[in-house]
Design an enzyme around this catalytic site. Structure first.
Site, PDB file in Angstrom:
ATOM      1  N   THR A  87       0.783  -1.282   0.006  1.00 42.97           N
ATOM      2  CA  THR A  87       0.109   0.058   0.157  1.00 42.97           C
ATOM      3  C   THR A  87       1.053   1.187   0.069  1.00 42.97           C
ATOM      4  O   THR A  87       0.399   2.098  -0.508  1.00 42.97           O
ATOM      5  CB  THR A  87      -0.872  -0.143   1.137  1.00 42.97           C
ATOM      6  OG1 THR A  87      -1.788  -1.164   1.052  1.00 42.97           O
ATOM      7  CG2 THR A  87      -1.635   1.388   1.352  1.00 42.97           C
TER       8      THR A  87
ATOM      9  N   TYR B 281      -8.042   0.763  -3.183  1.00 44.77           N
ATOM     10  CA  TYR B 281      -6.963   1.347  -3.892  1.00 44.77           C
ATOM     11  C   TYR B 281      -6.293   0.111  -4.562  1.00 44.77           C
ATOM     12  O   TYR B 281      -6.614  -1.205  -4.221  1.00 44.77           O
ATOM     13  CB  TYR B 281      -5.850   2.010  -3.229  1.00 44.77           C
ATOM     14  CG  TYR B 281      -5.379   1.396  -1.913  1.00 44.77           C
ATOM     15  CD1 TYR B 281      -5.899   1.394  -0.721  1.00 44.77           C
ATOM     16  CD2 TYR B 281      -4.447   0.459  -2.285  1.00 44.77           C
ATOM     17  CE1 TYR B 281      -5.659   0.626   0.547  1.00 44.77           C
ATOM     18  CE2 TYR B 281      -4.145  -0.435  -1.082  1.00 44.77           C
ATOM     19  CZ  TYR B 281      -4.739  -0.294   0.271  1.00 44.77           C
ATOM     20  OH  TYR B 281      -4.221  -1.010   1.197  1.00 44.77           O
TER      21      TYR B 281
ATOM     22  N   THR C  64       1.642  -4.295   4.105  1.00 48.79           N
ATOM     23  CA  THR C  64       1.641  -4.677   5.606  1.00 48.79           C
ATOM     24  C   THR C  64       0.914  -6.010   6.014  1.00 48.79           C
ATOM     25  O   THR C  64       1.081  -6.481   7.301  1.00 48.79           O
ATOM     26  CB  THR C  64       0.490  -3.682   6.280  1.00 48.79           C
ATOM     27  OG1 THR C  64      -0.625  -3.699   5.726  1.00 48.79           O
ATOM     28  CG2 THR C  64       1.102  -2.302   5.975  1.00 48.79           C
ATOM     29  N   ASP C  65       0.177  -6.712   4.936  1.00 40.12           N
ATOM     30  CA  ASP C  65      -0.299  -7.999   5.234  1.00 40.12           C
ATOM     31  C   ASP C  65       0.724  -9.072   5.819  1.00 40.12           C
ATOM     32  O   ASP C  65       0.487  -9.879   6.698  1.00 40.12           O
ATOM     33  CB  ASP C  65      -1.049  -8.580   3.982  1.00 40.12           C
ATOM     34  CG  ASP C  65      -2.253  -7.983   3.723  1.00 40.12           C
ATOM     35  OD1 ASP C  65      -3.193  -8.115   2.897  1.00 40.12           O
ATOM     36  OD2 ASP C  65      -2.532  -6.680   4.278  1.00 40.12           O
TER      37      ASP C  65
ATOM     38  N   LYS D 157       0.345  -7.421  12.775  1.00 36.71           N
ATOM     39  CA  LYS D 157      -0.641  -6.680  12.616  1.00 36.71           C
ATOM     40  C   LYS D 157      -1.929  -7.019  12.829  1.00 36.71           C
ATOM     41  O   LYS D 157      -2.595  -8.012  12.527  1.00 36.71           O
ATOM     42  CB  LYS D 157      -1.006  -6.622  10.685  1.00 36.71           C
ATOM     43  CG  LYS D 157      -1.915  -5.661  10.153  1.00 36.71           C
ATOM     44  CD  LYS D 157      -1.920  -5.710   8.517  1.00 36.71           C
ATOM     45  CE  LYS D 157      -3.022  -4.853   7.974  1.00 36.71           C
ATOM     46  NZ  LYS D 157      -2.971  -4.946   6.252  1.00 36.71           N
TER      47      LYS D 157
ATOM     48  N   GLU E 242      -2.272 -28.628  28.845  1.00 33.26           N
ATOM     49  CA  GLU E 242      -3.469 -29.592  28.593  1.00 33.26           C
ATOM     50  C   GLU E 242      -3.228 -30.444  27.676  1.00 33.26           C
ATOM     51  O   GLU E 242      -4.060 -31.497  27.367  1.00 33.26           O
ATOM     52  CB  GLU E 242      -4.489 -28.800  28.201  1.00 33.26           C
ATOM     53  CG  GLU E 242      -5.179 -27.703  29.031  1.00 33.26           C
ATOM     54  CD  GLU E 242      -6.394 -27.093  28.648  1.00 33.26           C
ATOM     55  OE1 GLU E 242      -6.267 -25.635  28.250  1.00 33.26           O
ATOM     56  OE2 GLU E 242      -7.459 -27.598  28.410  1.00 33.26           O
TER      57      GLU E 242
HETATM   58  N1  DGL Z   1      -2.491  -5.682  -0.271  1.00 37.78           N
HETATM   59  C1  DGL Z   1      -1.947  -5.578   1.073  1.00 37.78           C
HETATM   60  C2  DGL Z   1      -0.374  -5.880   1.160  1.00 37.78           C
HETATM   61  O1  DGL Z   1       0.318  -5.753  -0.130  1.00 37.78           O
HETATM   62  C3  DGL Z   1      -2.041  -4.187   1.313  1.00 37.78           C
HETATM   63  C4  DGL Z   1      -2.086  -3.651   2.665  1.00 37.78           C
HETATM   64  C5  DGL Z   1      -0.840  -2.735   2.872  1.00 37.78           C
HETATM   65  O2  DGL Z   1       0.179  -2.816   2.261  1.00 37.78           O
HETATM   66  O3  DGL Z   1      -0.943  -1.877   4.053  1.00 37.78           O
HETATM   67  O4  DGL Z   1       0.194  -6.167   2.196  1.00 37.78           O
END
Ligand code: DGL
Length: 353
Positions: free
Chosen positions: A35, A49, A115-116, A188, A310
Site C-alpha cells: 500500500t 486502491y 503490511t499484510d 498486524k 493440557e
Molecule cells: N495488499 C496488502 C499488502 O500488500 C495491502 C496492505 C498494505 O500494504 O497496507 O500487504
C-alpha cells in the site's frame, strides 16, 4: 609525482562535495510493493486502491527530506502485494539484503513492504540475515494518493532509523505509526487503521522527528547470533509448513490434506493455550508418528503456549510455538526443518528465537 597529483585531485574533489555528504550514513531503500506504493482513484479512497503501483524513485522523490537524513538510494526488488509473497520472493529479498549489508559502505537498509505479511518478512530476515546493521521494514495503511497518507512520514522515520547508529544491533525492526517494533513479536492486528501494528511485549522504542528513543531490547537470538543463514539456503523454497486454524466442530481433513501435499510440519493454531479437540488428537498423533512435526500455536493473539499443560506434548513428540503467532511459527518451523527433524531440537529453537 603522479601519486602526489592524484592525492591533490582527490582532495580537491572532496572539497567540492558538501561536508554533509561524508557525515551522513548510506541507506538503501529496497522497495517490494504494498500500500505504501499503492494508488487510489481519488484522495478520499483510503481503503479502496491498488497496491504495488508506485515505483521506488517516486516514493523517494515524494519525501525529499530523507536526503537530509542520509545518502539514500532506491532499489526496486519487487512490485507485489505482500499477500502474494511466496518462499521464492522471501528468499530473494533476504539474499539481496544480506548481500547489500556485506558492503562496507552501506550502513543500513529500509524495506518498503505491504503490511499484510510484513511481520513474516521481518521475522524471516531476523533469522537468516547475518548482519547487525539496521534493517527497517516499513509500510502504510493508506496509499500515498489518500488524504492524510501515513506512508511518507513512515518512510521518513524508517530512513532516519536505518541511518541511526543507535539502531545497530537492535535486530530487524518494523517502523509503523512512529513506533519501533521488534520483528519477532510485532503483528498486524487491525486491518484498516493506521495504528494497525502492535506487540504484546511493547515497542522497542519510538521515533519522534527523526530521532529514535529506546525503551527495551530483544531477549531472543537474531541476525548475527542466529544459527540460520540465508547463504546456506539452497534453491528458492523452504520445507513446506502449513497452518490449520482451530475452532469448534472441526474435521481432520485439512491436516491430512496438508500432509498429503507434502507438509513436513503443521502449525495447529489452536483455541486458548493451543488446545487440540479430543477428536482431533488421534489425527495429530498419527501424523507425528508418520514424520509430520506437529507444532501447537494459538489463535489467541497474546500470551504464550505452555508445554505439557493440557496436552502431553512430551508423550506425543509435539512442539509448542512459545509466544510466536502461527504465521511466524510457520517460518521458524520451516527453517528448523532445514537443520533437524528432532522434536527436542526444534523445541529448543522455539525457546531461543
Ligand atoms: N495488499 C496488502 C499488502 O500488500 C495491502 C496492505 C498494505 O500494504 O497496507 O500487504
Amino acid at each position: 609525482m603522479m601519486k602526489k597529483s592524484l592525492s591533490i585531485l582527490a582532495l580537491s574533489i572532496g572539497l567540492l562535495l558538501p561536508l554533509s555528504t561524508f557525515a551522513k550514513n548510506n541507506v538503501v531503500v529496497v522497495a517490494t510493493g504494498g500500500t505504501i506504493a499503492g494508488a487510489g482513484a481519488n484522495s478520499t479512497n483510503s481503503a479502496t486502491y491498488t497496491a504495488a503501483k508506485v515505483p521506488v524513485d517516486d516514493l523517494l522523490n515524494a519525501v525529499p527530506q530523507i536526503q537530509n537524513l542520509a545518502n539514500v538510494t532506491g532499489v526496486q526488488a519487487l512490485q507485489i502485494a505482500s499477500e502474494s509473497i511466496t518462499d521464492k520472493e522471501l528468499i530473494s529479498i533476504a539474499r539481496q539484503i544480506n548481500d547489500l549489508l556485506k558492503k562496507p559502505d552501506i550502513n543500513g537498509v529500509v524495506i518498503t513492504h505491504g503490511t499484510d505479511t510484513l511481520e513474516e518478512t521481518a521475522f524471516f530476515l531476523s533469522l537468516v540475515v547475518k548482519s547487525n546493521k539496521p534493517i527497517v521494514l516499513v509500510g502504510s495503511m493508506r496509499p500515498p494518493s489518500a488524504l492524510s497518507a501515513d506512508g511518507p512520514l513512515n518512510l521518513y522515520s524508517a530512513v532516519a532509523l536505518a541511518a541511526s547508529d543507535s539502531a545497530k544491533g537492535k535486530g530487524v525492526m518494523v517502523l509503523m505509526n512512529d513506533s519501533i517494533f521488534a520483528a519477532r513479536d510485532v503483528s498486524k492486528t487491525i486491518n484498516i487503521h493506521t495504528n494497525a501494528f502492535v506487540s504484546q511485549w511493547g515497542a522497542l522504542g519510538m521515533m519522534v522527528e527523526g530521532k529514535p528513543y529506546w525503551f527495551r531490547n530483544v531477549a531472543k537470538r537474531f541476525n548475527a547470533a542466529s544459527e540460520f543463514n540465508i547463504e546456506e539456503i539452497k534453491g528458492d523454497s523452504l520445507p513446506l509448513v502449513q497452518i490449520v486454524y482451530g475452532s469448534g466442530n472441526m474435521v481432520p481433513d485439512a491436516y491430512e490434506a496438508y500432509a498429503k501435499a507434502g507438509a513436513k510440519a503443521i502449525i495447529h493454531a489452536g483455541t486458548g493455550n493451543g488446545s487440540v479437540a479430543k477428536y482431533i488428537v488421534p489425527t495429530l498423533t498419527k501424523l507425528q508418528n508418520d514424520g509430520v512435526q506437529i507444532i501447537r500455536s494459538s489463535r489467541v493473539p497474546h500470551g504464550f503456549i505452555l508445554r505439557n499443560a493440557e496436552q502431553p506434548d512430551d508423550k506425543y513428540g509435539w512442539v509448542v510455538a512459545h509466544d510466536l503467532n502461527p504465521q511466524k511459527a510457520k517460518l521458524l518451523a520451516a527453517l528448523a526443518l532445514t537443520k533437524t527433524k528432532d522434536p527436542a531440537e526444534i523445541q529448543r529453537m522455539f525457546w531461543e528465537y
